[in-house]
Design a protein around this motif. Structure first.
Motif: not given
Length: 296
Positions: A1-12, A32-36, A55-61, A110-114
């Motif tokens: 495994v060289s790239v992992v997507n994590m379409s999930l998030s939680w607060p502190r 490389i870890i990518v997360a939503s 790598i933290c990913v936000g979303s654009v329209s 969760s769609q932007a991160s992958p």
């Protein structure tokens, strides 16, 4: 495994050392870890997005602007398309937007991160020996800026640019690791520091300007920064009184031998000693969100 997507998030409040350690170990092994980022339209850090190295990913329209639901802020590294993305869907459920089974249009970080993970996987498959830092440098240097200030450190990820991106210095402020600064109640001053790194090729005559809450910028001459070289940037702010808001907006502007290079911004946490025992209490806009976001 060289790239992992994590379409999930939680607060502190829901973060755990077990997950933090697992992600850190994977990154140390070159994964490389990518997360939503989350879908609450807030700037508060979420996890695992706010772990160092993720790598933290936000979303654009579809028009390139920030999605109305997307979280934003300095813990978000880059953006990807997240509005009305066709996705696989359980066969036991009926699609509400499409007229056939197994697929549905869905929106969220969760769609932007992958999408970003897919760009990274495409680059890594073409250049398997390229390091994670080199890939991040290409990802950030090939991004496209969007109009909304403070939405992320870099703009929208672009697959069509990543293979032809010029080799340049790629400056990266480590805002994710900033710790709350303690307010000195006698001088009414707070100060702190954060790491500043060059992910790209060598940069020359680097200078930074730091301004807080619109105040006069303080300039620091750094000099040359080699690839993957870090330096520490300090900041200081004087409060008018103890009643001032503890939410501080820091603007970082970076210059090198070519002139102005890039601007970053973040919101800082400050803390005060409020009791006779000397306990430090954080005053900040960063408050835990009730609930957990598993948006996919």
């Amino acid at each position: 495994v060289s790239v992992v997507n994590m379409s999930l998030s939680w607060p502190r409040a829901y973060d755990t050392q077990d997950v933090r350690s697992a992600v850190k170990e994977a990154i140390q092994k070159g994964v490389i870890i990518v997360a939503s980022a989350g879908n609450d339209r807030k700037k508060e850090p979420t996890f695992p997005c706010s772990y160092e190295g993720v790598i933290c990913v936000g979303s654009v329209s579809i028009d390139g602007s920030m999605s109305v639901f997307s979280d934003f802020g300095s813990h978000i590294d880059i953006l990807g398309p997240g509005d009305d993305i066709v996705s696989t869907y359980p066969t036991t459920r009926v699609s509400s937007a499409l007229r056939f089974q197994k697929y549905e249009t869905m929106s969220g970080t969760s769609q932007a991160s992958p999408h970003v993970a897919g760009i990274i996987a495409t680059l890594r498959s073409a250049y398997p020996q390229m390091s994670a830092d080199e890939i991040k440098a290409r990802l950030y240097s090939s991004s496209m800026e969007i109009p909304e200030s403070g939405s992320s450190l870099y703009g929208m990820a672009r697959l069509d640019r990543i293979f032809t991106a010029p080799t340049t210095p790629v400056f990266y402020p480590h805002f994710k690791t900033i710790t709350p600064a303690v307010l000195d109640e006698k001088s009414l001053q707070a100060s702190g520091a954060f790491d500043f790194e060059n992910l790209g090729v060598a940069a020359h005559d680097v200078r930074v300007e730091v301004s807080i809450n619109g105040g006069a910028p303080v300039s620091t001459q750094i000099g040359d920064l080699n690839p993957l070289q870090k330096t520490s940037i300090t900041w200081k702010h004087a409060f008018a009184s103890l009643d001032d808001s503890a939410d501080l907006k820091l603007i970082l502007r970076v210059f090198d031998s070519t002139g102005f290079r890039r601007q970053f911004e973040t919101h800082l946490e400050t803390a005060r000693k409020l009791d006779s025992a000397g306990a430090v209490h954080t005053q900040s806009a960063d408050k835990a969100i009730a609930g957990i976001d598993l948006d996919n």
